[in-house]
Design an enzyme around this catalytic site. Structure first.
Site, PDB file in Angstrom:
ATOM      1  N   GLU A   1      44.202  28.943  33.434  1.00 37.97           N
ATOM      2  CA  GLU A   1      42.944  28.628  32.753  1.00 37.97           C
ATOM      3  C   GLU A   1      43.178  28.233  31.297  1.00 37.97           C
ATOM      4  OE1 GLU A   1      40.224  31.868  35.031  1.00 37.97           O
ATOM      5  OE2 GLU A   1      39.199  30.517  33.683  1.00 37.97           O
TER       6      GLU A   1
ATOM      7  N   ASN B   1      35.611  33.845  40.129  1.00 43.61           N
ATOM      8  CA  ASN B   1      36.643  33.542  41.134  1.00 43.61           C
ATOM      9  C   ASN B   1      37.778  34.507  40.797  1.00 43.61           C
ATOM     10  OD1 ASN B   1      36.715  29.996  41.923  1.00 43.61           O
ATOM     11  ND2 ASN B   1      34.985  31.162  41.245  1.00 43.61           N
TER      12      ASN B   1
ATOM     13  N   GLU C   1      31.274  30.720  39.703  1.00 48.92           N
ATOM     14  CA  GLU C   1      32.113  29.959  38.753  1.00 48.92           C
ATOM     15  C   GLU C   1      32.798  28.841  39.533  1.00 48.92           C
ATOM     16  OE1 GLU C   1      35.649  32.179  37.811  1.00 48.92           O
ATOM     17  OE2 GLU C   1      36.063  31.033  35.979  1.00 48.92           O
TER      18      GLU C   1
ATOM     19  N   ASN D   1      35.350  25.531  31.059  1.00 51.74           N
ATOM     20  CA  ASN D   1      34.896  26.205  32.279  1.00 51.74           C
ATOM     21  C   ASN D   1      33.434  26.547  31.986  1.00 51.74           C
ATOM     22  OD1 ASN D   1      34.356  27.929  34.412  1.00 51.74           O
ATOM     23  ND2 ASN D   1      36.379  28.907  34.344  1.00 51.74           N
TER      24      ASN D   1
ATOM     25  N   CYS E   1      33.053  35.063  34.784  1.00 53.34           N
ATOM     26  CA  CYS E   1      34.240  35.720  35.307  1.00 53.34           C
ATOM     27  C   CYS E   1      34.908  36.702  34.360  1.00 53.34           C
ATOM     28  CB  CYS E   1      35.224  34.676  35.821  1.00 53.34           C
ATOM     29  SG  CYS E   1      36.308  35.358  37.064  1.00 53.34           S
TER      30      CYS E   1
ATOM     31  N   LYS F   1      32.864  29.107  29.025  1.00 48.92           N
ATOM     32  CA  LYS F   1      33.618  30.373  29.128  1.00 48.92           C
ATOM     33  C   LYS F   1      34.463  30.631  27.875  1.00 48.92           C
ATOM     34  CE  LYS F   1      36.655  32.717  32.468  1.00 48.92           C
ATOM     35  NZ  LYS F   1      37.316  32.517  33.804  1.00 48.92           N
TER      36      LYS F   1
HETATM   37  N1  ING Z   1      39.574  35.497  37.113  1.00 50.16           N
HETATM   38  C1  ING Z   1      39.967  36.838  36.955  1.00 50.16           C
HETATM   39  C2  ING Z   1      38.910  37.738  36.355  1.00 50.16           C
HETATM   40  O1  ING Z   1      38.865  38.060  35.185  1.00 50.16           O
HETATM   41  C3  ING Z   1      41.657  38.436  36.289  1.00 50.16           C
HETATM   42  C4  ING Z   1      41.271  36.988  36.232  1.00 50.16           C
HETATM   43  C5  ING Z   1      41.732  39.120  37.509  1.00 50.16           C
HETATM   44  C6  ING Z   1      41.891  39.091  35.136  1.00 50.16           C
HETATM   45  C7  ING Z   1      42.077  40.482  37.527  1.00 50.16           C
HETATM   46  C8  ING Z   1      42.238  40.462  35.136  1.00 50.16           C
HETATM   47  C9  ING Z   1      42.339  41.154  36.342  1.00 50.16           C
HETATM   48  O2  ING Z   1      38.115  38.195  37.162  1.00 50.16           O
HETATM   49  C10 ING Z   1      38.936  34.641  36.289  1.00 50.16           C
HETATM   50  N2  ING Z   1      38.699  33.418  36.788  1.00 50.16           N
HETATM   51  O3  ING Z   1      38.597  34.923  35.146  1.00 50.16           O
END
Ligand code: ING
Length: 318
Positions: free
Chosen positions: A143, A198, A47, A107, A173, A124
Site C-alpha cells: 500500500e 480488505n 475498501e 486509497n 481498513c 486513507k
Molecule cells: N489491511 C490490513 C488492516 O489493517 C493489517 C493490514 C492486517 C495490518 C493485520 C495489521 C494487522 O486491516 C489493510 N488493507 O489496511
C-alpha cells in the site's frame, strides 16, 4: 425527534485478479437490490471494492498498475451503481483506488447520495505494509507503493439520509486500528462511521506472528472500542474470501455507540447484513461518559500530535 436509519454492510466475497469491474459491480447491484428489499437506506461496500486487493502484487513500473485505479466516478463501469442508488433511493459508500488528473494515487472512499452526488470523500491516511518488494514476506502488502497518504484529513459532514440527516464520517481498513482517527471524527460529533476493509487472515510477515483467531478479534476490538469511545455507530464491511490463493477474512459488523455488535456476517462471500440505528443513541455517550467538553484535558495530550514514533522513558534512579 427520533432519527432512525436502516444501515447495511454489503460484504463482498473474493474478486480474482483476472475479473473485471463488471463482475464486481454486478455482484454489488445484487446486494443493493437485497438492501432495498430489506429496507436499508445506506449501503456500505468494502475498501477497494471494484478490484482484487492488488497491493499484494508487485509492479516495478507504477504505470503498469494504472488499470487498477478509477480516473473518474462514475465511470461506465460504476454508473450502474449510481443508477441503482437513484432507483432505490439508497445512499452508498464505495471504496476504490483513485488516480487523480495530476497523477496522485489514493486509497479512497466516497459516500454517494441517492441523487448521485458525492456527499463526502475520504483518502486513507494510515497505509500499512511497505513500499518496495520484501523478499521476507510470503505475501506482499504494497500500500505504501501504490498509494500516497490521504490529504483530506478525517472530515465529517451532516448529510441527508433517508427522511432525516446524520453526521457521517469515514475511515478505511488500517485506519480503524488507530484511536486518533476515531477521536478526530468524534471531535466533530460523528454519528455514523462507514469503513471498508480488505484484511489478510494470515500474517504476511514471516518475522511477525499473530495467532489466526486474533486477527478477527483485533479488528472487532478496534471497531467496537472506536464506536464506544466516540459515541457513534460504525458499519465495517469486508471484502473476504480467497483471492488468487490469498485469504482475506470477512466478519463484517455493524456496531452501536455502546460498542455492541448489532449484526455480523457469517460467511466469507457476498453477504448483506442489516441493522436499524436510532441516532439518538449517540447523544447518551456524548452527554455523559464521553462529554468531551467536560472531561477531556488536551493540555496533557500534546505527545499525541508532537510525536510520530514512541520514545524510551527515563530510567528510574534510586
Ligand atoms: N489491511 C490490513 C488492516 O489493517 C493489517 C493490514 C492486517 C495490518 C493485520 C495489521 C494487522 O486491516 C489493510 N488493507 O489496511
Amino acid at each position: 425527534m427520533t432519527r432512525r436509519i436502516t444501515l447495511a454492510a454489503a460484504q463482498l466475497g473474493p474478486i480474482q485478479r483476472a475479473e473485471g469491474r463488471d463482475v464486481a459491480v454486478g455482484r454489488m447491484l445484487r446486494l443493493m437490490e437485497k438492501a432495498h428489499q430489506r429496507g436499508a437506506q445506506v449501503v456500505v461496500f468494502p475498501e477497494l471494492a471494484l478490484t482484487t486487493f492488488f497491493p499484494r502484487w508487485y509492479e516495478e513500473d507504477l504505470a503498469q498498475a494504472n488499470h487498477w485505479y478509477e480516473t473518474a466516478l462514475p465511470s461506465n463501469a460504476t454508473a450502474p451503481l449510481f443508477e441503482a442508488a437513484r432507483r432505490y433511493g439508497i445512499g452508498f459508500h464505495l471504496g476504490y483506488a483513485e488516480l487523480t488528473p495530476e497523477g496522485h494515487r489514493y486509497n479512497t472512499a466516497v459516500y454517494v447520495h441517492p441523487s448521485g452526488q458525492v456527499v463526502l470523500k475520504y483518502r486513507k491516511v494510515h497505509l500499512p505494509g511497505h513500499r518496495d518488494f520484501d523478499p521476507v514476506r510470503r505475501v506482499q502488502h504494497l500500500e505504501k507503493r501504490y498509494f500516497e497518504p490521504g490529504d483530506l484529513g478525517f472530515p465529517v459532514i451532516r448529510a441527508p439520509i433517508a427522511d432525516t440527516e446524520a453526521n457521517i464520517g469515514m475511515m478505511i481498513c488500517n485506519d480503524r486500528r488507530w484511536p486518533e482517527a476515531w477521536r478526530v471524527l468524534g471531535l466533530q460529533q460523528v454519528e455514523l462511521v462507514m469503513l471498508g476493509y480488505n484484511t489478510p487472515s494470515l500474517n504476511a510477515e514471516n518475522k511477525g506472528f499473530e495467532a489466526h483467531h486474533l486477527r478477527v478479534a483485533h479488528s472487532h476490538l478496534s471497531i467496537q472500542a472506536g464506536a464506544y469511545q466516540n459515541a457513534c455507530f460504525a458499519v465495517a464491511t469486508a471484502k473476504a474470501g480467497t483471492e488468487d490463493g490469498h485469504e482475506l477474512f470477512g466478519h463484517s459488523i455493524i456496531v452501536n455507540p455502546q460498542g455492541e455488535i448489532m449484526a455480523q456476517a457469517t460467511s466469507w462471500d457476498d453477504e448483506l447484513i442489516v441493522a436499524e440505528a436510532d441516532l439518538g443513541m449517540c447523544e447518551l455517550g456524548r452527554r455523559t461518559i464521553f462529554d468531551f467538553a467536560r472531561h477531556r484535558r488536551p493540555e496533557h495530550y500534546t505527545r499525541i500530535t508532537a510525536q510520530t514514533g514512541s520514545e524510551a522513558p527515563p530510567r528510574w534512579q534510586t
